[in-house]
Design a protein around this motif. Structure first.
Motif, PDB file in Angstrom:
ATOM      1  N   GLY A  12       0.819  -1.201   0.000  1.00 48.06           N
ATOM      2  CA  GLY A  12       0.000   0.000   0.000  1.00 48.06           C
ATOM      3  C   GLY A  12       0.850   1.245   0.000  1.00 48.06           C
ATOM      4  N   ALA A  13       1.932   1.201   0.819  1.00 47.48           N
ATOM      5  CA  ALA A  13       2.796   2.368   0.912  1.00 47.48           C
ATOM      6  C   ALA A  13       3.442   2.654  -0.428  1.00 47.48           C
ATOM      7  CB  ALA A  13       3.859   2.132   1.980  1.00 47.48           C
ATOM      8  N   ALA A  16       0.966   3.981  -2.695  1.00 43.31           N
ATOM      9  CA  ALA A  16       0.656   5.356  -2.340  1.00 43.31           C
ATOM     10  C   ALA A  16       1.711   6.277  -2.901  1.00 43.31           C
ATOM     11  CB  ALA A  16       0.578   5.497  -0.820  1.00 43.31           C
ATOM     12  N   THR A  88      -0.057  18.070   6.976  1.00 41.55           N
ATOM     13  CA  THR A  88       0.007  16.614   6.816  1.00 41.55           C
ATOM     14  C   THR A  88      -1.251  16.099   6.141  1.00 41.55           C
ATOM     15  OG1 THR A  88       0.920  16.796   9.023  1.00 41.55           O
ATOM     16  CG2 THR A  88       0.844  14.631   8.058  1.00 41.55           C
ATOM     17  N   SER A  92      -0.713  14.024   2.825  1.00 41.77           N
ATOM     18  CA  SER A  92      -1.060  12.606   2.863  1.00 41.77           C
ATOM     19  C   SER A  92      -2.245  12.298   1.959  1.00 41.77           C
ATOM     20  CB  SER A  92      -1.406  12.187   4.290  1.00 41.77           C
ATOM     21  OG  SER A  92      -2.604  12.798   4.693  1.00 41.77           O
TER      22      SER A  92
ATOM     23  N   SER B 333      -4.671   9.536  12.640  1.00 49.03           N
ATOM     24  CA  SER B 333      -5.277  10.468  11.701  1.00 49.03           C
ATOM     25  C   SER B 333      -4.367  10.790  10.525  1.00 49.03           C
ATOM     26  CB  SER B 333      -5.666  11.742  12.438  1.00 49.03           C
ATOM     27  OG  SER B 333      -4.950  12.830  11.988  1.00 49.03           O
ATOM     28  N   LEU B 334      -3.051  10.800  10.745  1.00 48.25           N
ATOM     29  CA  LEU B 334      -2.168  11.280   9.692  1.00 48.25           C
ATOM     30  C   LEU B 334      -1.277  10.205   9.110  1.00 48.25           C
ATOM     31  CD1 LEU B 334      -1.167  14.570  11.455  1.00 48.25           C
ATOM     32  CD2 LEU B 334      -2.799  14.275   9.621  1.00 48.25           C
ATOM     33  N   ASN B 337      -2.580   7.451   6.831  1.00 50.17           N
ATOM     34  CA  ASN B 337      -2.931   7.865   5.482  1.00 50.17           C
ATOM     35  C   ASN B 337      -1.791   7.685   4.505  1.00 50.17           C
ATOM     36  OD1 ASN B 337      -5.522   8.464   5.791  1.00 50.17           O
ATOM     37  ND2 ASN B 337      -5.263  10.669   5.967  1.00 50.17           N
ATOM     38  N   TYR B 338      -0.559   7.784   5.023  1.00 47.20           N
ATOM     39  CA  TYR B 338       0.578   7.609   4.132  1.00 47.20           C
ATOM     40  C   TYR B 338       0.734   6.156   3.719  1.00 47.20           C
ATOM     41  CZ  TYR B 338       2.387  12.310   4.902  1.00 47.20           C
ATOM     42  OH  TYR B 338       2.553  13.663   4.918  1.00 47.20           O
ATOM     43  N   PHE B 339       0.327   5.253   4.648  1.00 46.19           N
ATOM     44  CA  PHE B 339       0.558   3.840   4.389  1.00 46.19           C
ATOM     45  C   PHE B 339      -0.582   3.210   3.604  1.00 46.19           C
ATOM     46  CE2 PHE B 339       3.314   4.455   8.130  1.00 46.19           C
ATOM     47  CZ  PHE B 339       4.497   4.143   7.497  1.00 46.19           C
ATOM     48  N   LEU B 340      -1.778   3.706   3.856  1.00 45.03           N
ATOM     49  CA  LEU B 340      -2.901   3.140   3.125  1.00 45.03           C
ATOM     50  C   LEU B 340      -2.908   3.711   1.720  1.00 45.03           C
ATOM     51  CD1 LEU B 340      -5.517   3.508   5.954  1.00 45.03           C
ATOM     52  CD2 LEU B 340      -4.475   1.407   5.162  1.00 45.03           C
ATOM     53  N   PRO B 341      -3.309   2.896   0.749  1.00 50.19           N
ATOM     54  CA  PRO B 341      -3.365   3.420  -0.607  1.00 50.19           C
ATOM     55  C   PRO B 341      -4.367   4.571  -0.685  1.00 50.19           C
ATOM     56  CG  PRO B 341      -4.323   1.216  -0.463  1.00 50.19           C
ATOM     57  CD  PRO B 341      -3.678   1.492   0.836  1.00 50.19           C
ATOM     58  N   PRO B 342      -4.092   5.569  -1.521  1.00 45.32           N
ATOM     59  CA  PRO B 342      -5.010   6.707  -1.597  1.00 45.32           C
ATOM     60  C   PRO B 342      -6.371   6.226  -2.082  1.00 45.32           C
ATOM     61  CG  PRO B 342      -3.293   6.867  -3.265  1.00 45.32           C
ATOM     62  CD  PRO B 342      -2.967   5.698  -2.428  1.00 45.32           C
TER      63      PRO B 342
END
Lengths: 338, 485
Positions: A12-13, A16, A88, A92, B333-334, B337-342
């Protein structure tokens, strides 16, 4: 099982990372709603009413953008962001655009990997003092106690300015605007400093506004700008030119009232291009010809938005000042639509 | 003997004097005052100082409270009313802000037409927890359920709940009352089903989805029983794998199929509309009720003889306890989000609930471990001597005693967690204390109000936390009573 989760997370990362540069426009269109980062509540700029309908100066930008991109000003999901989470949230991908009275600064633009596409409000830090104090200029504040919100650029500006003027002050640290008002009114500090727009709004809410004056000195530049992520220039263009469309509309005398008539009859070639009658500028940014028309229809041109949310007719009573059109001695200057 | 005595000592009284009341200065309020407030120079001084402080506070606050305004459209109007009533330069409380934004403080931006759903979920919560909290106190259960039923139905009626739902909720609550009288243990089934119901009522959508999540537990249990032989650890692994497989693949499929056949869907509500006390109570209740079982498991794991289990538990507990809750909330919260696919919008409230629950569980584990450690070794040995296996020993002998010892600590953690839910303000959720109050202040009409929202929120939190505290005292007394038998 643990490993598969780990792998999925890593995958996923990577995904992303790969998709962060993918087109925000497509994402927004697919989602059919614009995620707009706004303040959790700042009088005049962004605040939900009792029913959760967002209103304000920054909110109008979100509405215009949603109207331009999705064809409907109500297709916005307002994501309230705090001072800590705002950037962020943007980088993000939680929000597509940040219209949250954020100062455009070198570090934020470069190091934080944001793109500030346009300044929608030129602000600056000022001081408010009780009239009874008899102070008429900030340079007379030597030795004063000053209420100052911690962790903001205003704190640094204050230190810089007092040092440059070779006078001293005693900071009284506060956490929020509401607390600042309370401390200031209770006499815990001689002066209250924050952005001039905030001071005006605060003063307007006092029981006796006339007992307090806002000093003439503006000690910093605070261009409050709309921000998008680094790396998606197409999306940045859309946001930038949507905002410029609002500014240009005021410049050319296009209002929400005469929009249709202007679109149909205007002989001004610039207006014709802006409103999509000729040249089809919309196609160049991946939108249709009417994008700017819809943006203006959402809440009016820049001047109308200003007057309706924070202008002199509202309780906040801000005058246009630096935010007037360039023809009126302000800094609002939209590049040509051609 | 006495007769002889009576003759020799003629002056001895042979009737009792009737008891006299104590002298006036030695009784009643005067005695209390003398003993407690004026028993010495130091105490006299402290009493005078105390009275002075109380007087100062009351005389400062009273005029402000006395000038309270309940009906106004904005702060300026409030001030005008106060000035008109009490004269120039007076101040007063403007409770009109609470009155006008009452719904926002209670429900956030939850759709107004659907207010009855959180109300129903909150009312049914009492049906779900009554058999647990008051396991063998039929009379108290009757009162709690009766009052909850009446208040819930009244509240639902007040927020214009549809008639059908009113009847349905009334039926469930009356049914709960009847079951509580006849077969309280059957009511526990409702307690198990309640999370699904509450989720469905709060967030809406299809009932099948949360049902399938619940079904996952049964699938796991079924697999555990099916794999009859083999080491318990293997059975456990098999069960966990089955549950995960069910949740990830099979469950959603079944849910879709069933939803196609019978929708059972109500209007969906998104998480960003949650706010105020609805948010606090949702997060608080979930975290509280999940953290206790998790904490027990962690505490047992930490005392386990299996090195791997013990190490995992220690790492988890110490990591969570070493990190501030705010840091965990920011991760939720933050960072996630970086790790989960958009595009995967993993619900923010769900993320926060998970983090708060994990946080609470780590503290809970240590509290319960304290209770476990307080048990004399003889209890463990006695359990072994009876030939009980590990789980039976824990369930029948160790945990009941250990949990009893830990009640004050457990409830203390509960209260702490409930108050910590206001920290979600830092990740942009509308908690009642700060975010909701600030957003109310951001409206031009109410800009400048300060104390009223704080006092109001503080009062509600006090009521809820005080109730928890009283319950813990009640529980302690009741269990102590058990001791004396």
């Amino acid at each position: 099982m643990k490993r598969s989760v780990l792998l999925a997370t890593l995958g996923g990362a990577v995904l992303a990372g790969g998709m962060a540069s993918a087109a925000t426009l497509d994402e927004v269109k697919a989602r059919d709603v614009l995620n707009c980062g706004v303040n959790t509540g700042l009088a005049g700029f962004a605040a939900p009413d009792a029913n959760g309908n967002w209103q304000g100066f920054d909110v109008a930008v979100c509405k215009a953008l949603a109207a331009a991109v999705l064809g409907d000003a109500t297709k916005v999901k307002y994501v309230p962001t705090t001072g800590q989470t705002r950037f962020t949230a943007l980088s993000s991908g939680e929000v597509d655009v940040l219209a949250r009275n954020s100062t455009w600064s070198f570090q934020r633009d470069t190091d934080l990997k944001l793109d500030f596409v346009a300044t929608n409000y030129y602000d600056g830090q000022g001081f408010m003092v009780p009239r009874a104090l008899g102070v008429t200029s900030a340079t007379e504040l030597d030795g004063a106690t000053v209420c100052i919100q911690t962790g903001t650029t205003t704190e640094l500006n204050l230190a810089d300015w007092f040092r440059a003027n070779n006078i001293t002050y005693q900071p009284v640290n506060i956490d929020s605007n509401a607390e600042g008002e309370q401390q200031y009114l209770a006499g815990a500090c001689d002066a209250y400093t924050t952005d001039a727009s905030g001071l005006a709004a605060t003063r307007a809410a006092f029981a006796n506004p006339d007992d307090h004056i806002i000093l003439p000195e503006i000690i910093s530049k605070e261009p409050l700008a709309i921000a998008v992520r680094h790396g998606d220039n197409e999306w940045g263009d859309i946001v930038r030119w949507t905002f410029f469309a609002l500014v240009a509309a005021e410049d050319y005398g296009i209002t929400s009232a005469n929009l249709e008539e202007q679109a149909a009859n205007s002989q001004n070639p610039e207006v014709q291009r802006l409103l999509g009658k000729t040249d089809d500028l919309g196609a160049m940014i991946g939108l249709d010809a009417d994008w700017a028309k819809r943006a203006i229809a959402a809440s009016g041109n820049y001047g109308e938005i200003f007057n309706a949310t924070i202008g002199e007719a509202t309780p906040i009573k801000l005058n246009r000042g630096l935010n007037a059109q360039w023809t009126q001695g302000g800094l609002m200057y939209a590049p040509p639509f051609r | 003997m006495s007769e002889i005595h009576a003759e020799t000592v003629g002056y001895t009284r042979n009737t009792m004097l009737p008891p006299q009341p104590p002298p006036q200065r030695q009784s009643g309020a005067i005695l209390w005052l003398r003993e407690n407030l004026l028993s010495g120079p130091l105490n006299i001084l402290l009493t005078i100082l105390g009275i002075a402080v109380v007087w100062y506070l009351v005389s400062g606050v009273w005029p402000w409270l006395a000038n309270s305004v309940w009906r106004a459209d904005g702060l300026q109007e409030c001030r005008a009313i106060i000035t008109a009533r009490a004269g120039e330069g007076t101040t007063g409380a403007c409770w009109a802000v609470i009155r006008e934004r009452w719904w926002q403080f209670t429900f956030g931006f939850y759709p107004r037409a659907l207010y009855w759903r959180p109300v129903a979920a909150f009312g049914l919560l009492f049906v779900a927890i009554a058999p647990i909290l008051f396991a063998d106190e039929r009379r108290i259960r009757r009162v709690v359920l009766g009052v909850a039923a009446v208040l819930t139905l009244l509240a639902m009626w007040a927020v214009n709940a549809p008639d059908g739902w009113l009847v349905a909720v009334a039926a469930v609550m009356v049914g709960g009352l009847v079951l509580s009288e006849r077969r309280p243990s059957a009511l526990l089934a409702f307690s198990g089903f309640y999370p699904v119901l509450a989720y469905w009522l709060l967030w809406g959508g299809s009932l099948w989805q949360p049902l399938m999540v619940l079904a996952g537990f049964f699938v796991g249990w079924g697999i555990y029983r099916l794999v009859g032989r083999g080491a318990p650890i293997l059975r456990m692994v098999a069960a966990v794998l089955a549950v995960v497989a069910w949740w990830l693949w099979l469950g959603p499929l079944v849910a879709q199929t069933l939803a196609a056949a019978l929708p059972l869907a109500i209007a969906a509500v998104t998480s960003d509309t949650f706010g105020g006390f609805l948010l606090s109570i949702t997060i608080g209740v979930t975290a509280i009720s999940m953290s206790l079982p998790l904490g027990i498991i962690l505490a047992l794991a930490r005392r386990s003889d299996l090195p791997l289990v013990k190490m995992l538990a220690v790492t988890f507990i110490e990591f969570i306890r070493g990190v501030p809750l705010i840091a965990l909330l920011f991760v939720a919260s933050l960072l996630l989000n970086y790790f989960l696919p958009p595009g995967t919008s993993f619900d923010i409230i769900l993320r926060v609930i998970i983090m708060v629950t994990l946080f609470a569980a780590a503290y809970m584990a240590e509290v319960i471990r304290g209770g476990l450690a307080a048990l004399p070794r003889g209890q463990y040995e006695a359990a072994d001597a009876l030939g009980l296996d590990y789980w039976k020993a824990q369930r029948l002998i160790i945990l009941p005693q250990a949990l009893k010892v830990s009640i004050p600590g457990i409830v203390g953690t509960f209260i702490g967690i409930f108050k910590d839910t206001t920290l979600v303000t830092f990740v942009g959720l509308y908690d009642p204390l700060k975010s909701t109050a600030d957003s109310v202040r951001a409206s031009i009409a109410w800009k400048g109000t300060y104390w009223e929202p704080y006092i109001f929120t503080g009062a509600i939190f006090f009521i809820l936390c005080f109730a928890m505290s009283r319950y813990s005292m009640y529980l302690e007394t009741r269990l102590k009573r058990g001791d004396s038998h």
